[in-house]
Design an enzyme around this catalytic site. Structure first.
Site, PDB file in Angstrom:
ATOM      1  N   HIS A  26      39.658 -36.616  -8.178  1.00  0.00           N
ATOM      2  CA  HIS A  26      40.578 -37.302  -7.263  1.00  0.00           C
ATOM      3  C   HIS A  26      41.999 -37.145  -7.779  1.00  0.00           C
ATOM      4  O   HIS A  26      42.240 -36.891  -8.966  1.00  0.00           O
ATOM      5  CB  HIS A  26      40.214 -38.787  -7.119  1.00  0.00           C
ATOM      6  CG  HIS A  26      40.619 -39.647  -8.280  1.00  0.00           C
ATOM      7  ND1 HIS A  26      41.838 -40.275  -8.370  1.00  0.00           N
ATOM      8  CD2 HIS A  26      39.942 -39.981  -9.411  1.00  0.00           C
ATOM      9  CE1 HIS A  26      41.899 -40.967  -9.492  1.00  0.00           C
ATOM     10  NE2 HIS A  26      40.769 -40.799 -10.144  1.00  0.00           N
ATOM     11  N   CYS A  27      42.961 -37.300  -6.857  1.00  0.00           N
ATOM     12  CA  CYS A  27      44.368 -37.285  -7.237  1.00  0.00           C
ATOM     13  C   CYS A  27      44.967 -38.631  -6.862  1.00  0.00           C
ATOM     14  O   CYS A  27      44.276 -39.644  -6.867  1.00  0.00           O
ATOM     15  CB  CYS A  27      45.096 -36.121  -6.578  1.00  0.00           C
ATOM     16  SG  CYS A  27      45.003 -36.141  -4.781  1.00  0.00           S
ATOM     17  N   VAL A  28      46.231 -38.669  -6.494  1.00  0.00           N
ATOM     18  CA  VAL A  28      46.895 -39.941  -6.224  1.00  0.00           C
ATOM     19  C   VAL A  28      46.336 -40.635  -4.997  1.00  0.00           C
ATOM     20  O   VAL A  28      46.192 -41.858  -4.968  1.00  0.00           O
ATOM     21  CB  VAL A  28      48.416 -39.720  -6.053  1.00  0.00           C
ATOM     22  CG1 VAL A  28      49.119 -41.036  -5.736  1.00  0.00           C
ATOM     23  CG2 VAL A  28      49.002 -39.114  -7.319  1.00  0.00           C
TER      24      VAL A  28
END
Length: 540
Positions: A26-28
């Site tokens: 996942h990212c932001v």
């Protein structure tokens, strides 16, 4: 059980199960999946999930936009799925198997141009030297000789040979860009860059601008490229603001629009671009136009940033003090133009269903553009009751007329969808309260009908509370989509007994979702009305 356990279970099922996950991270704002078989993902069902703001496939990765709560969602997801998360770099490597040739080229370009050119060349030299010394060194001493000799020679080469060459190449690129920004064609350069930057974000090629920005700062003491990037973010956020205004009565849409707009203004554009603007198309284009116009003013005023900072509104903190005023003007342009264009275009392009949705208790049913695509019913009864319906809405049912607040459903009663009233029915046929055109039908549930009047006024008639859960059982449409109806035309036949057996109230509401040219509404309640005869809404 975690907060998002049930949502995680649903997403796991919709992407094809654990066995379809090659890698996940996942990212932001996004869950990033590499799927063994991307075709197994039910994209339409995934995007219909309340927790999901949108989805897209990029560089071989299937990415699901969750928003600011993505970290908590990710933790619940990996527990439910029984998989181990990996780094974003590992996901990128795994995703290469799902990329075509063009995508691989684009990904390579994005990765190549992200760092500075001298650093790239130095890295190539280091890799070559490491391979060379590993090949000629005995295995017994290779663990000492290889890293020592490789690093020493690579540092020397970078300092005396590769570094200066790479710096010259970087300076040449920055000179070309600087000439474009400051030369005779700077207006054209600004317009093109401002217009295409948002599409570059979709491909990932926007990372190239970081290297150019840093080189401009090193060569000229500032960059005029970065301010235009910040303005592009603001423009896309402002397009979302236009959608927020257009869909102010669509509760489900607002749950996506509002956080997406805020995050875009703060520099995180993905929820806005993929969750809202690309979904409808025209807001994305409106944002690009606003970005291009603000970029033209930006280069004309030579607005310069000291450094690369956070995009969006905070971008003003990176601007050189003497240019903050001109950047503020550009920000206003990036606010006003995309928002205004989106609103104007949206008034024509967005359907009533997209603008207001269809409410059921505390939840809102998402009505797609095809929601009203039903086949004409065999019953084409067109019996009309008395009245011409001019500047009035007549009772659509026989029964007691009550104010919306007495519906007590949490959506209609709070006026979220608009002003109106409700009737406690004594009959089982819903009639048109006025002349108009049928513009909203829901073919699966058949519990609601929307009409548009000649004066632009739009109304929604909704039978029962939470009756969407009955999936059409006990409801029959007597009209078809786009049919012209007269006041008193039968619209829907419904089974009151089935509604009660299912445990739902049969109170039926009439909501004015769009006033059009009508004004001065008066809702007549606390009376007993007779279908087609009693005037219950008056307006000018």
């Amino acid at each position: 059980m975690g907060k998002y356990t049930q949502d995680a279970q649903q997403l796991l099922r919709l992407i094809g199960g654990k066995e379809n996950i090659a890698a996940v991270s996942h990212c932001v704002t996004r869950m990033r999946f590499v799927l063994n078989d991307p075709s197994k993902a039910d994209v339409e069902a995934i995007e219909a999930m309340k927790v999901v703001k949108g989805s897209f496939t990029q560089a071989g990765q299937f990415q699901v936009i969750i928003g600011n709560a993505v970290a908590d969602f990710y933790n619940d997801f990996v527990k439910v799925a029984g998989v181990e998360g990996v780094s974003k770099d590992a996901v990128k490597q795994a995703a290469k198997k799902n990329q075509n040739v063009l995508q691989k080229v684009i990904a390579a370009l994005a990765e190549i141009f992200a760092p500075l050119i001298p650093a790239i060349m130095a890295a190539f030299v280091l890799v070559y030297l490491e391979r060379f010394f590993r090949k000629i060194s005995p295995q017994v001493i290779s663990s000492v000789v290889v890293p020592f000799c490789s690093l020493v020679l690579a540092v020397m080469a970078a300092h005396f040979i590769v570094g200066p060459i790479g710096w010259k190449i970087g300076s040449a690129i920055s000179s070309v860009v600087y000439a474009g920004i400051t030369g005779s064609f700077k207006v054209v350069f600004g317009a093109i860059f401002g217009f295409v930057y948002a599409p570059l974000v979709i491909t990932g090629l926007h990372h190239m601008s970081n290297a150019i920005d840093l080189q401009l700062i090193a060569d000229y003491g500032g960059t005029m490229l970065w301010p235009m990037i910040a303005l592009s973010n603001i423009a896309q956020g402002s397009a979302v603001m236009g959608m927020i205004i257009l869909q102010k009565k669509n509760v489900a849409a607002q749950e996506v629009n509002v956080p997406a707009g805020i995050s875009c203004y703060l520099g995180v554009t993905e929820p806005a671009i993929f969750g809202v603007n690309l979904k409808y198309g025209f807001p994305f284009i409106c944002g690009m136009i606003g970005s291009a116009i603000s970029a033209v003013v930006c280069v004309m005023t030579s607005t310069t940033a000291n450094a690369v900072g956070v995009g969006g509104i905070p971008g003003i903190l990176s601007i050189q003090p003497k240019y903050m005023g001109s950047f503020a003007i550009c920000m206003v342009i990036a606010f006003v133009i995309p928002m205004t264009l989106t609103f104007i275009v949206g008034k024509k392009k967005l359907s009533m269903a997209d603008r207001v949705g269809a409410g059921d208790s505390a939840d809102t049913v998402d009505v797609s553009a095809e929601a009203g695509s039903i086949s004409a019913t065999e019953n084409t009864e067109t019996t009309e009751l008395n009245g011409d319906g001019a500047n009035t809405l007549r009772a659509f049912l026989t029964g007691k007329v009550i104010p919306l607040k007495e519906v007590n459903d949490g959506v209609f009663s709070e006026g979220v969808m608009g002003d109106g009233l409700a009737i406690l029915p004594e009959n089982d046929t819903l009639y048109a309260p006025c002349d108009g055109e049928v513009t909203v039908l829901m073919d699966e549930s058949r519990h609601a009908c929307g009409l548009t009047l000649e004066n632009g006024m739009e109304i929604l008639l909704h039978i029962g509370i939470d009756t969407v859960e009955m999936q059409g059982d006990g409801f029959e449409y007597l009209v078809s989509l786009n049919q012209k109806v007269k006041q008193g035309t039968p619209l829907v036949r419904f089974d009151r007994e089935k509604i009660r057996t299912a445990g739902h109230p049969d109170v039926t509401v009439c909501i004015v979702t769009e006033e059009g040219n009508a004004k001065d509404f008066e809702f007549v309640t606390d009376i007993h009305a007779e279908a087609g005869k009693t005037e219950i809404v008056l307006f000018n």
